[in-house]
Design a protein around this motif. Structure first.
Motif, PDB file in Angstrom:
ATOM      1  N   MET A 152       2.332  12.928  -5.642  1.00  0.00           N
ATOM      2  CA  MET A 152       3.178  13.616  -4.738  1.00  0.00           C
ATOM      3  C   MET A 152       2.745  14.969  -3.944  1.00  0.00           C
TER       4      MET A 152
ATOM      5  N   VAL B  61       0.520  14.017  -0.955  1.00  0.00           N
ATOM      6  CA  VAL B  61       1.079  13.865   0.302  1.00  0.00           C
ATOM      7  C   VAL B  61       1.752  14.747   0.893  1.00  0.00           C
ATOM      8  N   ALA B  62       2.343  15.757   0.037  1.00  0.00           N
ATOM      9  CA  ALA B  62       3.278  16.869   0.553  1.00  0.00           C
ATOM     10  C   ALA B  62       2.234  18.037   0.859  1.00  0.00           C
TER      11      ALA B  62
ATOM     12  N   ASN C  39       6.993  11.165 -10.034  1.00  0.00           N
ATOM     13  CA  ASN C  39       6.000  10.936  -9.424  1.00  0.00           C
ATOM     14  C   ASN C  39       5.898   9.285  -9.027  1.00  0.00           C
TER      15      ASN C  39
ATOM     16  N   PHE D 298       8.809   8.362  -6.602  1.00  0.00           N
ATOM     17  CA  PHE D 298       8.653   8.714  -5.182  1.00  0.00           C
ATOM     18  C   PHE D 298       7.281   7.816  -4.715  1.00  0.00           C
ATOM     19  N   ASN D 299       6.561   7.632  -5.535  1.00  0.00           N
ATOM     20  CA  ASN D 299       5.204   6.791  -5.258  1.00  0.00           C
ATOM     21  C   ASN D 299       5.851   5.288  -4.711  1.00  0.00           C
TER      22      ASN D 299
ATOM     23  N   TRP E  48       8.829   6.307  -1.284  1.00  0.00           N
ATOM     24  CA  TRP E  48       8.144   7.244  -0.437  1.00  0.00           C
ATOM     25  C   TRP E  48       6.921   7.477  -0.408  1.00  0.00           C
TER      26      TRP E  48
ATOM     27  N   ASN F  59       8.066  13.612  -0.276  1.00  0.00           N
ATOM     28  CA  ASN F  59       7.594  13.936  -1.648  1.00  0.00           C
ATOM     29  C   ASN F  59       7.567  15.472  -1.992  1.00  0.00           C
TER      30      ASN F  59
ATOM     31  N   GLY G 215      10.439  15.532  -3.758  1.00  0.00           N
ATOM     32  CA  GLY G 215      10.539  14.975  -5.075  1.00  0.00           C
ATOM     33  C   GLY G 215       9.960  16.151  -5.997  1.00  0.00           C
TER      34      GLY G 215
END
Length: 374
Positions: free
Chosen positions: A38, A41-42, A307, A310-311, A314, A321, A324
């Motif tokens: 997460m 990605v964020a 994690n 959301f993986n 998204w 993320n 998340g």
């Protein structure tokens, strides 16, 4: 370091819990950035914040080390002399207090890791443990025996226990020698010598970071801060403590030791100040500090599960993320609150703790077998 009898019975300082709450929030933030996809990605949304948490968030552990020593001194030797009868009883009591919520969180972590493997392939997911590895974790020996950790932060629980055992041993030795030599001040002197040995020697050897002696400098400064704050001349002793810390940093500057020194001096000043004992400006953060151990134990498996979720749904959306990560933080606090209320604060005897731990092991084993059969 003469101790004032009027101060030795001082009530708990609410700001201690605020310090613990801040440190807990920083450590959870560090682990959210450090582990799982997460944060990767964020990352473009807040790179400076994540870089700071990644590099410096873990230094909040030093606050817990100093507080651990401070509270150990307040419990074991509030007037500078050991007040317990049986060292073994103190060690066993500490083990029960640490291990009961720790083992419950560890079993939850095993289940969370098993489920997370279905949702993501990431290095943050612990591998399936062997029986020797699991037993080593149960008895807080995993790092000393060279096993991979099953959860983030379990190393700290083992170190805290080692440091407590070391404190009990030093205080017991000081009491024995002080009777023979008529030296009631011996315990602070031995703690000071141990802290110096750690700060000037052991803490300069990274290969010793699985042993309590590596962290004994911060723990010892916490004990010395408690005694200084209770002494008849608190600020004189705090200046001496500051001199020790500055000499350590002059030899080899370590950010973690600087944090420990500032924390110890702040605690000593707060203890010496009567008004600070009752000032509580942030009750929400104080409540977090009170349950910080449970949050610390349970946040990693919660973050693993979020994690993985959301993986799955998204995997590439930064804002999703980021949300998340906030959800993982909120759920970690809620899970920590539950563990604190229903496990950590329960008063249990050693036989009851062993029964609870045995039941947890059996129940977790059965659930894991059931998951593998699906």
């Amino acid at each position: 370091m003469p101790i004032s009898s009027t101060r030795s019975s001082a009530s708990r300082i609410p700001l201690l819990d605020i310090l613990k709450g801040l440190a807990c929030a920083l450590i959870v933030g560090h682990h959210l950035v450090f582990y799982g996809p997460m944060s990767d990605v964020a990352y473009p949304l807040a790179p400076d914040l994540m870089d700071w948490l990644f590099a410096y968030g873990r230094m909040a552990v030093q606050v817990f080390l100093v507080l651990g020593g401070y509270l150990a001194a307040s419990t074991l030797a509030p007037q500078g002399v050991a007040r317990f009868d049986s060292p073994l009883q103190q060690v066993l009591r500490r083990f029960v207090r640490l291990s009961t919520p720790y083992l419950a969180a560890l079993m939850f972590n095993l289940l969370a890791a098993e489920l997370a493997r279905y949702g993501m392939d990431d290095g943050s997911v612990p591998a399936e443990p062997s029986l020797p590895q699991l037993l080593a974790h149960v008895f807080l020996l995993q790092d000393l025996l060279g096993f991979e950790a099953l959860s983030a932060g379990v190393w700290y629980v083992a170190i805290d226990f080692q440091l407590f055992v070391l404190a009990v041993a030093v205080l017991s030795l000081a009491r024995f020698l002080s009777v023979r030599w008529k030296a009631p001040w011996l315990a602070p002197v031995l703690v000071l010598l141990g802290a110096c040995a750690s700060l000037f020697y052991f803490n300069l050897m990274p290969e010793l970071d699985t042993w309590g002696v590596y962290f004994a400098g911060a723990y010892g400064m916490g004990m010395l801060a408690f005694w200084a704050g209770h002494s008849t001349r608190p600020y004189r002793w705090l200046v001496a403590l500051a001199t020790l810390g500055l000499a350590t940093l002059a030899l080899d500057f370590r950010g973690r030791i600087a944090v420990a020194l500032v924390t110890a001096l702040a605690l000593g000043v707060l203890q010496a100040s009567g008004g600070a004992r009752h000032w509580s400006p942030m009750p929400a953060l104080q409540r977090l500090g009170q349950m910080s151990y449970s949050v610390f134990l349970v946040h990693f498996p919660v973050c693993l599960l979020v994690n993985a979720l959301f993986n799955q749904f998204w995997p590439t959306q930064p804002w999703a993320n980021a949300a998340g990560m906030v959800i993982a933080l909120a759920l970690s606090l809620r899970a920590g609150q539950w563990l604190y209320q229903h496990v950590e604060t329960r008063l249990v005897s050693m036989p009851m703790a062993l029964r609870m731990q045995g039941g947890l092991l059996v129940a977790t084993g059965l659930v894991l077998l059931g998951l593998k059969a699906l």
